[in-house]
Design a protein around this motif. Sequence first.
Motif, short mmCIF file in Angstrom:
data_model
loop_
_atom_site.label_atom_id
_atom_site.label_comp_id
_atom_site.label_asym_id
_atom_site.label_seq_id
_atom_site.Cartn_x
_atom_site.Cartn_y
_atom_site.Cartn_z
N SER A 24 36.67 39.91 34.22
CA SER A 24 36.93 40.39 35.58
C SER A 24 37.11 41.89 35.61
O SER A 24 36.72 42.54 36.58
CB SER A 24 38.18 39.70 36.15
OG SER A 24 39.30 39.94 35.32
N LEU A 28 34.54 45.56 37.36
CA LEU A 28 35.04 46.61 38.24
C LEU A 28 34.33 47.94 38.04
O LEU A 28 34.50 48.86 38.83
CB LEU A 28 36.54 46.83 38.01
CG LEU A 28 37.45 45.66 38.35
CD1 LEU A 28 38.89 46.02 38.02
CD2 LEU A 28 37.33 45.31 39.80
N ARG A 36 34.71 47.94 48.22
CA ARG A 36 34.98 46.51 48.31
C ARG A 36 35.42 46.10 49.71
O ARG A 36 35.34 44.92 50.06
CB ARG A 36 36.03 46.11 47.27
CG ARG A 36 35.51 46.08 45.84
CD ARG A 36 36.52 45.47 44.90
NE ARG A 36 37.70 46.31 44.75
CZ ARG A 36 37.84 47.24 43.81
NH1 ARG A 36 36.86 47.47 42.95
NH2 ARG A 36 38.95 47.96 43.73
N THR A 177 40.25 42.94 44.53
CA THR A 177 40.95 42.79 43.26
C THR A 177 42.45 42.71 43.49
O THR A 177 42.99 43.26 44.45
CB THR A 177 40.64 43.96 42.33
OG1 THR A 177 41.05 45.18 42.96
CG2 THR A 177 39.16 44.02 42.02
N ARG A 203 40.54 38.25 43.74
CA ARG A 203 40.08 38.13 42.36
C ARG A 203 41.14 38.76 41.48
O ARG A 203 41.26 39.99 41.38
CB ARG A 203 38.74 38.84 42.17
CG ARG A 203 38.15 38.69 40.78
CD ARG A 203 36.76 39.27 40.72
NE ARG A 203 36.75 40.70 40.98
CZ ARG A 203 35.67 41.40 41.29
NH1 ARG A 203 34.51 40.78 41.42
NH2 ARG A 203 35.73 42.69 41.48
N ILE A 205 42.69 40.25 38.44
CA ILE A 205 42.12 40.90 37.25
C ILE A 205 43.15 41.07 36.14
O ILE A 205 42.80 41.47 35.03
CB ILE A 205 41.54 42.27 37.60
CG1 ILE A 205 42.64 43.21 38.07
CG2 ILE A 205 40.43 42.14 38.63
CD1 ILE A 205 42.21 44.65 38.18
N VAL A 241 43.25 49.05 42.12
CA VAL A 241 43.56 47.68 42.54
C VAL A 241 43.73 47.64 44.05
O VAL A 241 44.33 48.53 44.66
CB VAL A 241 44.83 47.18 41.84
CG1 VAL A 241 45.23 45.80 42.34
CG2 VAL A 241 44.61 47.15 40.33
#
Length: 505
Positions: A24, A28, A36, A177, A203, A205, A241
């Motif tokens: 994951s 990125l 995103r 993320t 998601r 990570i 993030v």
Amino acid sequence: MLDVRSGEAVRHIPQQRDRRATWSIARLRGEGTQARRAWRSKYVRRLYGVDALAAVVAGAVGQLVEVGPVGKSWSTELSPAWAILVLPVLWLVAMVTARAYEERFLWVGSEEFRRVFFAAAMLLATLGTLSWAFRVEVARGFVIVALPLAAALTLGHRLAQRELLHRRRARGEFQQTAIVVGHRGGVADLHDQLQRQTKHGYRVIGCCVPQRKDDPVATFHGLPVLGSLDDVVDVVEQYEVDTVAVLPSPELDGAALRRLGWDLEKTEAELLLAPAVTEVAGPRVRIRPVAGLPLMHLERPEFKGHRRFLKNAFDRTAAFFGILLISPVLIGLAVAVKLSSRGPVFYKHERIGRGGETFHVWKFRSMVPDADKIVDQLFEQSNEGNDVQFKMKRDPRVTPIGAFMRRYSLDELPQLFNVLGGTMSLVGPRPHVTREVEQYGYDMARRLLVKPGITGLWQVSGRSDLSWDESVRIDVRYVENWTLTFDLMILWKTFGAVLRGSGAY
């Protein structure tokens, strides 16, 4: 492990790591929070456009349908194109006022649809007030046809767009993320929950957990340990993030959380605080100031009162008209069952309903006569369900017509008579037999506070493929958080689940 932007070594993550933990993070590379989130503005703009188009169509239909206005009306004073031109403007203004385009209400949950209903009611009330105040008659076709149709079309296309978004998120698109911060037990539970609910688009990570200096941990629960509880802001900046999910922990008390929130304001990350109470939906959670502190109040689940009365009225009315509408189907299935094998057309079986009271559930017979007499033997030898419920994918007792009916849940249709009689609801936990109820734990006993349903979260979440623990979690979630809007969403999703036939055997 290297920094995805600078290429420098990450001090919190040792070089040795399994591939699942690094996958994951590797994805990125070259991404950022703005990239995103770029799809969100496009999604909202599309909502504006299609909502306006729905209002145009509704205005045109309202002009075509003659409802018989009497006396002076806007439709007779102005051209027929008036509603087609003005309704989209009024509708968008009402939707904006109802805050139906705010991102926090979109994509998941029922709040988006409640705000569409609120916009329609507010616009109708405003027109009625203005009509009374200025003694101007509003065309009946506009009120009776155009406004409800605009709301219905808006709800329909928003449901369709949401379903498409959820499918694309399940394929890994439109993800944001996230890191989970807290102690290991809570991190594992929240990670599992987010993995099951892919429609939310998180998601995970990595995680930040308390670490001992003499025993650093590289991975936990398949997640990279990116740092300790003191390294959250550094991790957010390093990996850009999008979301930080913080679980309750003694180290992150009120003052520490406040400082963390201030530090995250310098980044683009969103801060989520996971409550210690699980399976409680937003409508029951209220933040209220008490003694200068924002305290979270949990409203009581409603098991009686006017909302329960409305649910019962809706259930029985819908069941009555449903029986009338599908009566040819019911007759055809009854004839097919009678001609395909010997035995009665209907199967009556004792189940446990609300409050632990017994009742008889009605179904079209899908098995050979006396099939229930050998269920104990099959449970021990061939059970393919969970530890409590008996299921077989190829049950030898099922007749050919029964297999067809069970795949598409047609054998459940006679339960509309149970709903009409008041022993069942359209939406609720599935009714269990006495043997299964006797194995209920404290949590599962909550399902007896409501009527069992023909369909429910179980029906649209995997059905017989679910484990017993997953079934418990789903049933408790429904009992704790039911609303009439939630029921309507489940009914809508039931059609898709039935057509797919997944988990039905």
